[in-house]
Design a protein around this motif. Sequence first.
Motif, short mmCIF file in Angstrom:
data_model
loop_
_atom_site.label_atom_id
_atom_site.label_comp_id
_atom_site.label_asym_id
_atom_site.label_seq_id
_atom_site.Cartn_x
_atom_site.Cartn_y
_atom_site.Cartn_z
N TYR A 618 26.58 13.85 -26.99
CA TYR A 618 26.74 14.13 -25.56
C TYR A 618 28.18 14.52 -25.21
O TYR A 618 28.41 15.42 -24.39
N GLU A 619 29.14 13.87 -25.85
CA GLU A 619 30.54 14.23 -25.59
C GLU A 619 30.83 15.64 -26.10
O GLU A 619 31.53 16.42 -25.44
N HIS A 620 30.28 15.98 -27.25
CA HIS A 620 30.46 17.34 -27.78
C HIS A 620 29.85 18.37 -26.83
O HIS A 620 30.45 19.43 -26.59
N LEU A 621 28.68 18.06 -26.28
CA LEU A 621 28.07 18.98 -25.31
C LEU A 621 28.98 19.14 -24.09
O LEU A 621 29.15 20.25 -23.57
N TYR A 638 29.57 14.03 -20.23
CA TYR A 638 30.60 13.02 -20.49
C TYR A 638 30.14 11.65 -19.98
O TYR A 638 30.31 10.63 -20.65
N LYS A 639 29.56 11.64 -18.79
CA LYS A 639 29.10 10.37 -18.22
C LYS A 639 27.94 9.79 -19.04
O LYS A 639 27.84 8.57 -19.23
N LEU A 640 27.08 10.68 -19.51
CA LEU A 640 25.96 10.24 -20.35
C LEU A 640 26.50 9.63 -21.65
O LEU A 640 26.01 8.60 -22.13
N SER A 641 27.53 10.27 -22.20
CA SER A 641 28.15 9.76 -23.42
C SER A 641 28.76 8.38 -23.18
O SER A 641 28.58 7.46 -23.99
N LEU A 642 29.46 8.23 -22.07
CA LEU A 642 30.10 6.96 -21.75
C LEU A 642 29.06 5.86 -21.56
O LEU A 642 29.25 4.72 -22.01
N ALA A 643 27.94 6.21 -20.93
CA ALA A 643 26.88 5.22 -20.69
C ALA A 643 26.23 4.75 -21.99
O ALA A 643 25.78 3.61 -22.09
N LYS A 644 26.15 5.65 -22.98
CA LYS A 644 25.49 5.31 -24.24
C LYS A 644 26.45 4.76 -25.28
O LYS A 644 26.02 4.30 -26.35
N ASP A 645 27.76 4.79 -24.98
CA ASP A 645 28.76 4.33 -25.94
C ASP A 645 28.73 2.81 -26.02
O ASP A 645 28.85 2.13 -25.00
N LEU A 653 37.66 8.95 -23.00
CA LEU A 653 36.56 9.67 -22.36
C LEU A 653 36.57 9.44 -20.85
O LEU A 653 36.34 10.37 -20.07
N ALA A 654 36.85 8.20 -20.43
CA ALA A 654 36.93 7.90 -19.00
C ALA A 654 38.01 8.74 -18.33
O ALA A 654 37.83 9.26 -17.22
N SER A 655 39.13 8.89 -19.02
CA SER A 655 40.22 9.71 -18.50
C SER A 655 39.82 11.17 -18.41
O SER A 655 40.15 11.88 -17.44
N LYS A 656 39.08 11.63 -19.40
CA LYS A 656 38.59 13.02 -19.41
C LYS A 656 37.68 13.27 -18.21
O LYS A 656 37.76 14.32 -17.55
N ILE A 657 36.81 12.31 -17.91
CA ILE A 657 35.88 12.45 -16.77
C ILE A 657 36.65 12.57 -15.46
O ILE A 657 36.37 13.44 -14.62
N LYS A 658 37.67 11.71 -15.28
CA LYS A 658 38.48 11.75 -14.05
C LYS A 658 39.18 13.09 -13.90
O LYS A 658 39.23 13.67 -12.81
#
Length: 666
Positions: A618-621, A638-645, A653-658
């Motif tokens: 998901y992060e790669h996508l 990115y949010k989906l990746s964070l939720a499944k991590d 990743l959280a910083s990337k989302i912001k």
Amino acid sequence: MFQAIKTLNYPFLFVFFCFLTVLPNQADPKPKQKDCSLLEPGVPSEFLLSRGIQEQITAYKANHTQKLAEAKQSFETSISLLDKYHECQKEKGKGPSAQSAELQAQNYLEIGNTAKAWEWSEIAKREGKELTKEIVVLQMRIRLREQNLVQATEVLEKDLVHFPNDPDFLYLLGNLYFERKMWNQSVLYYTALSFVIERRDNYSKYKFNTEKALGDLNYKLDYPKIAIKHFSEYNKAYRNDMEVLFRLAQIYFVLGDFKMSKFYLEQIRERNVRDIDASHMLAEIYFLDARDVSSQFFTTLREEKKIPKEGLITLLNQLVVGSTFGLEEKLKNFIKTNPARLTPRVALLELADKNGDPSYHQINAETAQYAYEYRQYTLALKILTKGYQKLEPTDENLNLRVVYLEKISACQEMLGYWNHSILSIKQAIALSNDLDQKFKMRFRLAYLYLQGNLKKEQTSVDILSNTIAENPNPTHYYLRGLSYFQLGKYKESVKDYSEAIQIDPKNANFYFYRASAYDKLKQFEETESDLKKTISLNPNASNAMNYLGYLYAEKDKYPEEANSLLNKAISLEPDNPAYQDSLGWVYYRKKEFNLALLHLNFAASLALERGFEDPVIYEHLGDVYLAKKDPVNAVQFYKLSLAKDKQASNKELASKIKRVEKEISQ
């Protein structure tokens, strides 16, 4: 009606006045120019194109009504008209248009001239402003007419990147690979299609065909639970498909879930009272799973006149009613001609038990082994436990008791009864007087402590350390290396794998696992070297190809080599989500974003099919969508990746989302 007559007809008036303006010119006509030497003056060359289209339509209509001779004549006439049109175009210094070339390719295909059809389809492809789905499908049809399934597949795969989520493309590719009996490739495309249908087109014409195909494919590929999921979904719409009901019963039978198997077999019997196969399979299940009440079902079969004159059901019926004369010989003969059948072996074991046969334990061991191989672990455990209980705890039976406990432990392991399995193998170790046998069982005990939710890696290390002190076997070093790896002790892991390699330098697995430990220690050169060695020892080591290709992509090294390694890995295991993810990441690094999305979507759909969601995919996508300047989709993934991590927090990743959300808001 009368109101309509009174109302002025403005379009009619416009045409009428135009007609009046033309009238004076009729009196003084100008000489008309010839558009083409093949046409009368004043007739445009597009007239030939129009006539060619009309003839083709006439031909298709004739085909539809089975007037094949008329259809062929019309197609040939269309070809002739289009040839003249192309001559006219040539006179004007122009070539065929994409439309006219495609029409000509269709005509030649219909009359069976595939060479000409392909030639014109290539012209159509070249002349078109953009690649169309229709021309690709036409080229596939040409290859199919030539009965060349391989080239038909290649046509679609070559241009799939332009239509990555097109249901027709995915369905056709799934179908073509199914016809070629290439199940892994077929499941890849059908899974991707299922993913598309679920998210974009839930009412697709392909929905239930896809469910059935995925049921069949996952059954063939030995994913029975996934097969059940798809067959069950198909069954909701097609409740009377006896083939699928019977397949569901078979899968549950293989899984040892006799209750659900009975459920589907009873449905078949209710809907088709004459069915024999379901009735006989039910008889076997009652015999294997509910021996005490099986006589009632056999009574029903006798009343329904479904006991044949010979065969397995006849023999089981004879045993159930207590008529055992000559039965042992009959069962042995049946087993000899049908060695893969489990039920007659169980019947023979029951007969041996009743008759006090001295070879009972040998028959027990063989029957349990067959049950185990057919994944009937509960039945195998039941057989072995009964055999073990019949043994007197004497020195004479010591070795046999150890063998029973080993096999009982194996069944308990497969059923997920980890603690019971450990207890049984410990009992076997305590009983055994054979040192080599003890070493093997201690290895197995150490292995069991790493399984399921036990995760007692240190216990495994301790057992293996004691064993290695007495018997420095390479497999013992290998398993202790794995235990150290799971404990995060990567230097110790490397040391143990090195010891295993020193004893057995030709074992590819030892190099692969040492590479994994080196990678954790950030020793790239050693990791690379061991992965290359793995591949040299095992040219089909797809896991090593994937690992090395991904490492190269991560470090922006040798992009062509990475691409080659990953394509080879995928050719070996096309339905492996990790491999598709790695190849997608390579394409991302090469800035080929459409190809990256294609393979990453394959990875996501395959992972879901296998029952898990990988946050890395998901992060790669998200990264690819961000590179394609699509921050909305990027944030979604990115949010989906964070939720499944499973990590407590992924700050990067959280910083990337912001950061991306801020970009969207601006």
